[in-house]
Every structure is written in C-alpha cells, then in structure tokens.
Design an enzyme around this catalytic site. Structure first.
Site, short mmCIF file in Angstrom:
data_model
loop_
_atom_site.label_atom_id
_atom_site.label_comp_id
_atom_site.label_asym_id
_atom_site.label_seq_id
_atom_site.Cartn_x
_atom_site.Cartn_y
_atom_site.Cartn_z
N ILE A 69 0.87 -1.19 -0.09
CA ILE A 69 -0.06 0.00 -0.01
C ILE A 69 0.89 1.23 -0.04
CG2 ILE A 69 -2.05 -1.15 1.19
CD1 ILE A 69 -0.93 -0.04 3.68
N GLY A 125 8.06 3.68 0.69
CA GLY A 125 8.63 4.82 1.18
C GLY A 125 10.39 4.67 0.82
N SER A 148 12.46 3.93 2.99
CA SER A 148 13.11 3.11 4.03
C SER A 148 12.44 1.46 3.75
CB SER A 148 13.15 3.36 5.34
OG SER A 148 12.05 3.50 5.85
N GLY A 149 11.49 1.22 3.03
CA GLY A 149 11.10 0.04 3.00
C GLY A 149 9.38 0.28 2.29
N LYS A 150 8.78 -0.84 1.99
CA LYS A 150 7.47 -0.95 1.86
C LYS A 150 6.56 -1.33 3.06
CE LYS A 150 8.30 -2.39 -2.96
NZ LYS A 150 8.38 -3.72 -4.16
N VAL A 151 5.31 -0.89 2.78
CA VAL A 151 4.31 -1.27 3.99
C VAL A 151 3.15 -2.05 3.13
CG1 VAL A 151 2.42 -0.34 5.40
CG2 VAL A 151 4.69 1.03 5.21
N LYS A 162 5.66 -3.01 7.95
CA LYS A 162 6.61 -2.35 7.46
C LYS A 162 7.73 -3.37 7.17
CE LYS A 162 9.27 1.89 7.66
NZ LYS A 162 9.50 3.34 8.32
N ASP A 198 9.65 13.91 12.05
CA ASP A 198 9.13 13.72 10.94
C ASP A 198 7.43 13.45 11.11
OD1 ASP A 198 8.85 13.21 7.77
OD2 ASP A 198 9.31 11.39 8.00
#
Length: 970
Positions: free
Chosen positions: A699, A702, A704-707, A726, A829
């Site tokens: 979905i 980003g 630093s990775g995928k979610v 994540k 952030d």
C-alpha cells in the site's frame, strides 16, 4: 499704593502671563513634534509595514489621525495611546517608544513580536497604565525589576507568549494593578502567591497553562476579594479546593480545570451569588454535588472527567441563567430532575458516560433555545422528549447505548436544523420518518440495533455522508441517489429489489454493506463507477446472474469483498485477480470454472468453498479439485518424460547445486530462521505474517521500505484482524542506516502504550529482512483526507470540529513523547501522512539520559516537516496547503507565505481552507490554531512553545462561548 502704581503692576502681570502661555505653547508643540518623530522612528524599526501606511506626514500631517494613534484631549498632538493589535508587526517593541513621555496605553497584542521583555523601552514610559503584549512570541525570563514599569500600571497582559523561568516577586510591587494576565507561557519556576495576594485592587488574575511545580491551590489568594476572574487551569495544582475561597464574593469566572485536584466540590462554589462560569473539568474530584444551589447567575458549569458520584441535585432547576451543563465522564447516577427541562436559557447538556437512569425531562427544549444533547452511554429509558427542537436550533442528538424506546418523536421529524443523529443500541421502534432523509444539514445517521421500520427514499440528501442502520427492520430498496454518501451499512434488514442499474449517483461510497437482506437481481456493470469503494459486502442475499467482466474487477481501491451466500453463477472474471484484497469471500454460490490464477494464493484458501470451481495450483492448500486437461496436463507429461531421461544427471547435478548453494549461503550470511519479538499478547504467528508479504498487498513504498496491508485470516467469530507491516529488506551488503532506523523504531514504539500513538504489535527479523507489525488504521492517514480531495476515491471534507479534534489527539501523542516518556522521544518527521495517530518512527530517537552522550545532529525526515531550522513550510490543518513551495527557500530559513494573513481577522480568505471558511462560528478558533502554527515555526528556537504548551492551547481552543457551541470538541 497710587492708582498709577496699581495699573503698572497689573500690566506687568498680564505681560508675564502672556510670556508663560507662549512658552507653554512652544513647549507643547515641541513635545508633539517629538512624539511624531518617535512614531516615525518606531515605524522604521518595524520595517515600514504596509499596515502603517497612514503613518505618513506627507499624506496626513496630523499624526493624531494616524491608524492606532490616540492623542491627549484638547489638542496639542501629545501621544497618549498606541493600539495596534493584529497588525502583523515583527521585531520587538521599538526603542523609540521611550520618547513618548505621555504614553498611557500600549496594545501590541496578536502580532509576531519576538525577543526578550522590552524593559528598557517600557520603563521610560512613566505614565503607562495599560500594557498588552499578549499573543506574540516574546521569550526568556521576565526582568527581576519588572516593577520598573510605571507605578500607575493597572492592566498588564503578557499571556500566550514564551516567557519562562519564574514569575518575579517584583510584579507585586505594581500596586495599582487591576488585571494581571500571565497564562499560557512557559513558566516552570515558582510564582509569588504571597506577594500577589497583596495586590488588593486585583480584579483579573490568570496563571493558567504554565508548568509550575506541583503545589496546592494557593490559599493566600483568598485575600483578593475584588477578583472577578480567576483562571488557574493546567498549572499542576494538587489537593483540595480551598474553603477560604468563599471570601471571593465578586468572582464571575472560576477555573481550576485540568489539574490534579482531589476531594469534593465545596458547597460555597454552587452557593456563590455572582459566579457565572465554573470550570473544574479533568481533575480527580470525588464526592457528590452540593445540594443547596443558590448561584442564580450561573451560566456555564463544567465538571466533566472527574470521579464525581451521586445525582444531579433538584436545586439545579433553579439556575435560571444556566446555558451549558457538562457532567460527562463521571460516575453520576439517578434521574435527571424534570426541572432541568424548565430552564429558560439552557442550550447544551453533556452528561454522556455516566450511569444516569430514568427518563429525560419531558419538557426539555420547550422553554429554551436548546441546541445540543449528549446523553450516550448511560442507562436512560423511556421516550425522547417531544420538544427537543421546539426552538428550531437543535443540531445534535447523541443518545446511543441507552434503553430508550418508543417511536421517533413526531415534532423532531420536522427539525431541519439537525446535523447529527446517533440513536444506536437502544429499543426504538415504529417507522423512521421518511422526511428526515431530506434534512438539509443532516450528515450522520447512526440508528443501528433498534427496531425501526420504514423505507428509504430513492434520493437521499446530498449532505448525508454516513448511514448506519444495521439490525433494524427497514424494507424497500437501496437508494439510487445519495451523492454525498460515504458509508452505507444496512446489514440484517429487509431491503429487497435490485441494486440500482445506474450507480453513478452513489459514486462517493467508500463502504457499502448490505448483508442479510433480500436483494435480488444481478450485479450491475455500473458498479465499476464506485471507484472510491474500500469495502463491499453483498453477502446473504439472493443476487443471481454472473459477475460482469469489467465491473468489480475495476474497483482498484477495494480491500474487502464479500459476495458469499448468494446465487451467483458462471465464471469468476479474470480481472478480479487484479484486486488487492485483504479479505475475500465468494463461497456458497454457484460459480463454475477455474479460479483466476492470481487469486490462487493461500490467503484465499477458504474464499471459494461451496461452489463448482477448480484450481490449477495443486498445493494451494484448499479442497478445490484440480482443473482437468489443458496445457498444464500436457506440460506435466513432458516434464515427467524429461526428468525420467535425465534422472542420473539430476542426481549428479543436485550434488553440485547443493555445494554451490552452501557456498553462496556462506558468502551472503543467509539465515532462514525468523525471530519474532512481541510487545503485546498476539493471536498470530510469524508464518501468518510472512504469507502476506506479496506485491499485491503493498500500500505504500517509502524511503526505507514498503508497507503491506495483511489480513490474518479469520478468527472463531469470522472476523479476523488486519495489520500493517513495514518491511526493511537488506541487500547483501547490510545497510547500516536502515538497520539503525529499524532498531530505533522498535526501541521507541515497543516501549510506548498510548491511544494517540500507533501501536507496535511485534517485530520479526532475520539477517535478510526486518518487519514491523503495527495495528492497521482503517480510515487511512490525515494526508488522504486533506490533500487528495481532487483525486478519485477522495474522502469528504473535514469540518472544523473534526480537524480540531485530530489536532488535539496528535498533540496529546507528541506531548506524551516529549514529556511523558522516561526518556523523551523526538519524532523528527511529523506530517499529515503520519497522522491521526502518531506513526512512522523511522527517524525517532530516544534522547540520551543526563550524562550519557548521544548524537542526534543528523538532519533527517521529510523535507518540509523537519524542525523549523531545517524546513520550508508546514502543511497546515487550517490551510490545507502543501508544505514545500518552490522558490521559497532562502538559506534554509522558514518562509511563511501565509504569515501576513493570520492577524488580519475574518474572513481569512488567504489563510483558511475554503472548506471551513464559511463556518463563521469557529473562525476565531481557526485563527488561534493558525497563529499557534506560526509560533511553533518561529525562527528562534527558544520562542517556540513546548508540545505540552501546544496541547493546552489547542484544548483551550475547544472551550468556546455559548454562542458558538457548534465548535465545541470535548
């Protein structure tokens, strides 16, 4: 003395008088000219702002006519007052002010002034009586010689700034003070209660919203018998409310809210003859309300969120001026006195989350301009009062989770002003009035779990965004037109007929759930127009025919699909394999043929039972038979022959391959074991999570990775659970930055338990991958609700009370991180895509304990959301604008393009989002929140408020006058 001598003497006196007058006039003219030059010098020090364009001798020679300037009466041009609130002034108080020797009034409130308290300039104004520097960005400690201000000072307002340290005892030597306002600053030291109590003429005292050390309510203030306004909320007060305060007989406003007070409410509080507003909410007060109430002037009474018990005394029916009664979140019992319904000015009752029983006052609303009723989560019964909307001002009824019964009040069916009906979980019956569905202001109807009957009209008001009417007895068909509708939940009713053939007028739906009804016909092709749909449940009906290709398979936003228990037949369209579903159920139908290959995955192993389907994947883990014939069988035969011929070669090859794999594994440090560390009791294993790590479940991607959004099967009750995972996937060369982010996020979230902060369930790691498993936020992020409005699938606009409630919740989470953790946490952030619960701690760091070195100097985060020294502009909940504005960065400094507008007052055309701009009742709150955002992004770090200060200021924005109850967010 001769007559001639007398004449000479008289002539001499006349000459002397004329000389004195002439000299006085020259002196006055000189003073006026000096004052004009001082004003022009002040204008230059402020950078010649356009708001002071009238300060121009060429255009207006008489400076007494300049904007905000007041001169002494009788002419002469001597300046006695400067009044410039909300003029967008920057800098500080100009040194030129010290030249205005006759200045008596200086009002520079609601500007953007910074720096320390301007003692040098102000101490020179010997006649200054009125000083208002509130709602600016002044910082630092107050001067210890603050009594160097004029001894004639009567009004001193320094509230809503960033002053810190202690309140100097010298302030009590300004003995002429009538008003002392020091609330909403950053004071952390002591305040001189004993000295302040000697200011005998003091009428207004505010010390609220400061982080003073915990201390009892200062009993010394009982000496201030002229006080009319005492505001001491949120300043770490403990202990009881002093009985000695009964001496404050002139009080009209009394607030000790949001402290840690204990004990009971003294009888004098409700027997006070002048008190109009009492705020004691969010403490730990116990006991019962005093029985003898003689405070006939009481207008607002709020003791919500305490531990109070007992009932509402009958004497409350004598409070003829009462407009607002808030008792929610206590332990009150008993019935509500019928006399409450006779009060002539009552507008708002909030008594939810108690244990009240019996019926509501039968004449409630008949005798007053009644507007809001919150009585949810009690044990109330009987019928709703017929007169709730008699005045035509009612906008809200929250009556859920009670035992109300009977029919919908007839007079209420004509209440066109209402915008919120929450009647769920009661025992209402009979027909729900059809005309209600066309109310022009109605947005929410939640009437599920009753026995309402009736039918839905074919067209629903375009303002209605949410309908929940499950487990009632409604009949008729599904509406064909409801253009504003987002959520329609109508399970287990008697809805019949077919789905609308043209569903274009339902195109904003995000959740459509009608299981357990009597709907017939086929699935229309036009269902593909519901492009915002996240959840579709048509189970348990009598829908027949086939699923048209190019219909459901085109609903790209769909995550939950349930078509089970119908009479659907034919093939399952292949395009349905393109859906990214977290939950799928097509069982108990009459489907035939092969399940689309993309749906033959373990997550859907029980999604197709009770049909006539087959599968090509024999190891799928389902009971479906393998599809016969076709290319796959031929391929299998070829492979069998091939492997038979090469049997010996395969054996040799396997040995070689095994050796190569062993060597590669050694080189890459591959480890197949997974380690799961849980932070809360779990009902799933790491295998359940790993099975869902597939591209179709992604979905978010980003930096630093995928979610992934993963549905972890179904529990014993058929529900299952959704999680967000994540993934940080390491390459052969381990990325140290990603490892640090993972460790930081795990360390932070694993130790935090807070409703306002996203919950980390567990972490799963190997040397190849690192996974964080979170609770899943079903409604998406705030970013989606604010900034994707022009996209397909966009949600409805957020009204101001909702935005304010989100802001308060986010501030609670951040305040807890900064002030409530054993080691403070800096997120670094914070942005709308990480809200409404504080989420994505990839850049968070535990601050080092005292004496422990730790570097947090690296600049990280999303550009535009970093600390003010590193960023451009906020994406604001008020403006709904993107933070990064091309061309507005100069040397890394913050450039607030909307800053000039925030003090100009309504209508804020250049500030407020157009979707909340017309809510005139809340515009002052909108401005206050925007101003707070500007202050939080000030260039001087010491001037920025703490998150605790921000939270309290947002909470104060929720507390609005009675004429603007629509803005209240509790």
């Amino acid at each position: 003395m001769s007559r001639s001598d007398t004449s000479c003497l008289s002539l001499l006196l006349v000459v002397l008088f004329l000389l004195l007058v002439t000299g006085g006039c020259r002196s006055q003219r000189a003073a006026a000219a000096g004052d004009r030059e001082a004003l022009l010098a002040a204008k230059r020090e402020w950078g010649t702002p356009p708001q002071l364009a009238s300060w121009d001798p060429a255009a207006a020679p008489d400076h007494c006519n300049w904007t905000g300037v007041t001169c002494a009466t009788g002419g002469g041009g001597v300046v006695t007052g400067i009044t410039l609130p909300r003029f967008n002034l920057t800098g500080t108080v100009p040194a030129a002010v010290r030249a205005l020797k006759s200045l008596a009034r200086l009002d520079l409130s609601y500007n953007n002034l910074t720096g320390a308290f301007p003692a040098a300039a102000l101490h020179a104004c010997a006649g200054l009586r009125f000083l208002d520097l509130s709602n600016n960005q002044f910082s630092g400690p107050l001067p210890r010689d603050i009594d160097g201000l004029s001894p004639a000072m009567e009004h001193l307002n320094l509230s809503v700034n960033g002053f810190d340290g202690e309140v100097p005892p010298a302030v009590a030597r300004l003995t002429a003070l009538k008003s002392l306002l020091l609330d909403t600053n950053r004071f952390t030291g002591a305040y001189p209660a004993a000295e302040i109590s000697n200011l005998a003429g003091l009428e207004i005292l505010t010390l609220a919203d400061n982080a003073f050390p915990p201390a009892p309510v200062p009993v010394e203030f009982a000496k201030l018998t002229n006080l009319t306004y005492l505001l001491m909320d949120n300043m770490n007060l403990i202990g009881d409310i002093p009985e000695a305060f009964s001496s404050l007989t002139e009080l009209t406003v009394f607030s000790l809210a949001s402290n840690k007070l204990t004990g009971s409410i003294p009888a004098w509080v409700l027997q006070h003859t002048n008190l109009q507003k009492i705020y004691l909410f969010t403490n730990n007060l116990s006991g019962e309300l005093p029985r003898n109430v003689t405070a006939m002037r009481l207008v607002e009474f709020d003791v919500s969120t305490n531990q109070l018990t007992g009932d509402i005394p009958e004497a409350f029916g004598d409070l003829k001026n009462l407009t607002f009664l808030s008792l929610y979140k206590n332990k009150f019992t008993g019935a509500i006195p019928a006399t409450i319904g006779l009060l002539p000015r009552l507008r708002d009752i909030r008594i939810q989350d108690n244990q009240f029983s019996g019926e509501l006052p039968p004449e409630l609303g008949k005798h007053s301009p009644f507007a809001n009723l919150d009585v949810g989560n009690n044990n109330l019964s009987g019928r709703l009062p017929e007169w709730l909307c008699a005045s035509g001002t009612l906008y809200n009824i929250d009556a859920f989770n009670n035992n109300f019964s009977g029919e919908f009040p007839a007079k209420l069916s004509d209440c066109v002003t209402i915008n919120n009906l929450m009647f769920y979980n009661n025992r209402f019956s009979c027909d729900f009035p059809a005309k209600v569905w066309s109310f022009p202001e109605l947005t929410t109807v939640m009437i599920q779990n009753n026995s309402f009957t009736g039918t839905l009209p074919s067209e629903i008001s375009s303002k209605i965004s949410r309908i929940e009417m499950g487990n009632d007895i409604f009949s008729g068909s599904v509406p064909t037109s409801a253009t504003g509708l987002l959520t329609f939940l109508a399970e287990n009713n008697r809805l019949a007929g077919e789905l609308p053939p043209d569903m274009s007028k339902l195109s904003n739906l995000t959740d459509f759930s009608v299981p357990g009804n009597r709907i017939t016909g086929s699935i229309p092709t036009s269902i593909k127009l519901l492009q915002k749909l996240n959840s579709l449940n048509l189970s348990g009906n009598k829908i027949s025919g086939t699923i048209p290709p190019g219909s459901i398979g085109l609903l790209r936003a769909l995550t939950i699909l349930d078509l089970s228990g119908n009479e659907l037949a034919g093939d399952i369209p292949p395009d349905m394999g393109q859906l990214h579903l977290s939950s799928l159920n097509m069982s108990l139908n009459q489907f035939t043929g092969e399940v689309p290959p993309l749906l033959q995955i373990p997550a859907y192993s029980r999604s197709f039972l009770g049909n006539h389907l087959c599968a090509s994947a024999a190891d799928w883990g389902t009971n479906l038979p393998t599809c016969p014939g076709g290319a796959r069988d031929e391929l299998s035969r070829v492979l069998i022959i091939l492997f038979s011929l090469l049997g010996g070669a395969v054996l040799i090859g396997c040995v070689g391959v095994a050796w190569l794999l062993f060597r590669r594994r050694k080189e890459s440090h591959e480890v197949t074991d997974w380690k799961m560390t849980s932070f809360t009791p779990l009902d799933f294993t790491e295998s359940d999570v790993l099975r869902g790590i597939r591209e179709e479940n992604v979905i978010v991607s980003g930096g630093s990775g995928k979610v992934y959004r993963i549905h972890l099967g179904r529990d014993e009750e058929g529900g299952g659970r959704m999680v967000a995972v994540k993934r940080i996937w390491n390459s052969r060369k381990v990325d140290e930055k990603l490892d640090k982010e993972f460790e930081s996020e795990m360390k932070v979230l694993g130790s935090i338990r807070r409703n306002n902060i996203v919950k980390l369930l567990c972490c799963i790691s190997s040397q190849d991958a690192k996974l964080l498993v979170y609770e899943y936020m079903e409604n998406g992020s705030l970013d989606r609700w604010l900034h994707h409005r022009d996209r397909e699938g966009a949600p409805a606009p957020l009204d101001w009370p909702t935005r304010l409630a989100i802001a308060v919740d986010a501030a609670r989470g951040l305040s807890y991180m900064h002030h409530g953790c054993a080691q403070p946490v800096v997120h670094r952030d914070v942005k709308s895509s990480n809200m409404p619960k504080v989420a994505d701690f990839g850049l968070a760091r535990m601050l080092a304990k005292a004496g422990e070195p730790e570097s947090v100097s690296a600049i990280g985060g999303t550009f535009g959301y970093m600390p003010p020294a590193h960023m451009l502009i906020w994406r604001r909940i008020v403006c709904r604008i993107r933070v990064q504005v091309k061309g507005e960065r100069e040397g890394g400094r913050l450039q607030l393009r909307r800053r000039p507008a925030y003090q100009e007052g309504p209508p804020f055309d250049d500030v407020a989002d157009v979707e909340i701009r017309d809510d005139t009742a809340c515009l002052q709150d909108v401005l206050s929140v925007f101003t707070l955002g500007v202050i939080c992004t000030g260039e001087e770090p010491q001037a920025r408020p703490s998150m605790k200060d921000v939270l309290q200021q947002l909470i104060r924005c929720c507390r609005v006058p009675a004429e603007a109850e629509t803005c209240r967010v509790e």
